[in-house]
Design a protein around this motif. Structure first.
Motif, PDB file in Angstrom:
ATOM      1  N   GLY A   1      68.432  69.340 -53.978  1.00 38.01           N
ATOM      2  CA  GLY A   1      68.794  70.732 -53.921  1.00 38.01           C
ATOM      3  C   GLY A   1      67.694  71.511 -53.216  1.00 38.01           C
ATOM      4  O   GLY A   1      66.770  70.938 -52.663  1.00 38.01           O
TER       5      GLY A   1
ATOM      6  N   ASN B   1      73.624  74.544 -54.696  1.00 38.94           N
ATOM      7  CA  ASN B   1      72.773  73.990 -55.750  1.00 38.94           C
ATOM      8  C   ASN B   1      73.516  73.857 -57.082  1.00 38.94           C
ATOM      9  O   ASN B   1      73.245  72.943 -57.860  1.00 38.94           O
ATOM     10  CB  ASN B   1      71.498  74.838 -55.899  1.00 38.94           C
ATOM     11  CG  ASN B   1      70.431  74.439 -54.891  1.00 38.94           C
ATOM     12  OD1 ASN B   1      69.643  73.534 -55.138  1.00 38.94           O
ATOM     13  ND2 ASN B   1      70.423  75.087 -53.726  1.00 38.94           N
TER      14      ASN B   1
ATOM     15  N   LEU C   1      64.219  69.405 -55.950  1.00 40.66           N
ATOM     16  CA  LEU C   1      64.357  70.615 -55.138  1.00 40.66           C
ATOM     17  C   LEU C   1      63.318  70.651 -54.022  1.00 40.66           C
ATOM     18  O   LEU C   1      62.116  70.632 -54.280  1.00 40.66           O
ATOM     19  CB  LEU C   1      64.160  71.866 -56.011  1.00 40.66           C
ATOM     20  CG  LEU C   1      65.104  72.095 -57.182  1.00 40.66           C
ATOM     21  CD1 LEU C   1      64.771  73.437 -57.848  1.00 40.66           C
ATOM     22  CD2 LEU C   1      66.562  72.052 -56.753  1.00 40.66           C
TER      23      LEU C   1
END
Lengths: 273, 273
Positions: free
Chosen positions: A66, A84, A101
């Motif tokens: 993400g 996301n 992330l």
């Protein structure tokens, strides 16, 4: 604790294989876990991807990835949040240990690092309740400072951790990737400070010279400059006992026969500890 | 304070010119100071180099460079110290504002970052009395972390500063080079903390993509990603009022006509503030 029962193969290491092929490769080489990439999940379809990893008996140590939160256009920022949310849903279905992330670089057209960092923090704040409802932990990954402009304004483990600490521990942690953070004089204290916030530990080596595409300069453990054992000891002392993912972006590794790559990853794994 | 009366042209920006040619270039473009490289001083001879810059009425804002302290062989370490003593003597003769130190990467054959950092500290400790007797200030330069393995294990301004603070302020300071430190979330507080320890301020821009030789990826101010004004404001607030050196390693800049390069450096200088 240091045997290959903790080894995970990140799919990016054999990125020409489909998820099914990568899962079969792990099974052939007795590798118990896999780090999965969303593009491969999308290609297989989520339900099929879940079936594939379950049938193979593999644990999904992480879902990559993400992030990419930094956009000038509010619509683009909203689209990133939506993407996301989808990634969190996929991570939940896959039972992934973390959603990694990569937070994004400078806002296009801007040289304002603090602005980009605020956008990252705001986006994560918005995702926290989603992650909590889904039982997924977000892992903020500090990327090497050479990617600060175009990929990730979070450049040090300590910075990732300070950001994570603003949120509940069940929702947000940090990823320790040796390639990105090995050079940092504050690395070991920051790992100790991270404690239970460590949600993923990824390894690969820093090799020289850097290739023209600096994204692809990573090497097999042992081929480069990183002294892994002190980092691994700090990660263990901090309380992380999960899988250790080998993640290598390297054109030559990608062109090698996948069975050779998996065998090398396995053979080199003891050097990590 | 922000006019070109503070501009210095680092010789590396026009590295095909001899010292005499670079000095003449500065005079033609009304640039009052120059950052000098030892290889060019050696080519001219020290006495002749001193005569050249004095005759041109140029201030020598820095001498580049000392350092490279990290060697496995004690003889090589002693040779590095001897070479740095010579560099200090040259800096004194030239009246240089600082001797810039690029401290060295990992010890060849070793992956031990703390060992390399101890060697750097030990070498600087040995040079401090030499610097003090000569009235020369050593400037520890933090290099970008992508050079940690092969050029400099000191990777952040804060780390350079912590090292400098172990020594007297009249002997050891730090160099702030935007290219190397712009990405660091702690940069502005570290500049404030550095205060009078700042002995040199160097500017050039971070441009993408990085070239195959990552040493040569620097751009003219304004061509890249760095927001200079907040950094310059912090450097000024810290008390540094000396020259601001433009130092650009870039094949295309080297191949451009030097007068064009000097004109661009001058024209872009206001963007720094």
């Amino acid at each position: 604790m240091t045997g290959t029962d903790r080894l995970s193969l990140n799919q990016a290491t054999v990125n020409k294989l489909s998820l099914a092929e990568a899962a079969a490769l792990c099974v052939r080489h007795d590798i118990p876990a896999i780090g999965v990439w969303r593009e491969h999940v999308a290609r297989a379809g989520l339900a099929e991807a879940v079936k594939t990893v379950r049938a193979a008996g593999l644990h999904v140590s992480s879902l990559c990835r993400g992030g990419f939160f930094t956009h000038a256009d509010p619509d683009a920022r909203r689209a990133a949040i939506a993407d996301n949310r989808a990634a969190i849903a996929e991570a939940a279905e896959l039972g992934a240990g973390a959603l990694v992330l990569v937070c994004g670089g400078l806002v296009p057209g801007s040289r304002d690092l603090p602005l980009a960092r605020r956008m990252v923090a705001d986006a994560i704040a918005e995702l926290v309740p989603v992650a909590q409802r889904s039982g997924v932990r977000l892992g903020i990954e500090a990327l090497h400072p050479m990617f600060a402009a175009d990929r990730c304004v979070i450049t040090r483990l300590g910075e990732a951790l300070d950001l994570a600490l603003a949120f509940p521990a069940d929702a947000v942690g940090v990823v320790v990737d040796t390639y990105h953070v090995w050079w940092d004089a504050a690395l070991l204290p920051d790992i100790a400070r991270a404690g239970e916030r460590i949600v993923s530990y990824q390894v690969c080596d820093w090799i020289l010279p850097l290739p023209a595409n600096t994204l692809l300069g990573r090497g097999h453990v042992g081929d480069g400059c990183i002294g892994f054992p002190p980092i691994s000891a700090a990660v263990a002392a901090a309380g992380y006992a999960g899988y250790v993912e080998t993640e290598i972006f390297n054109e030559a590794v990608w062109n090698a026969p996948p069975d050779e790559t998996a065998a090398t990853v396995r053979a080199r794994f003891p050097l990590v500890f």
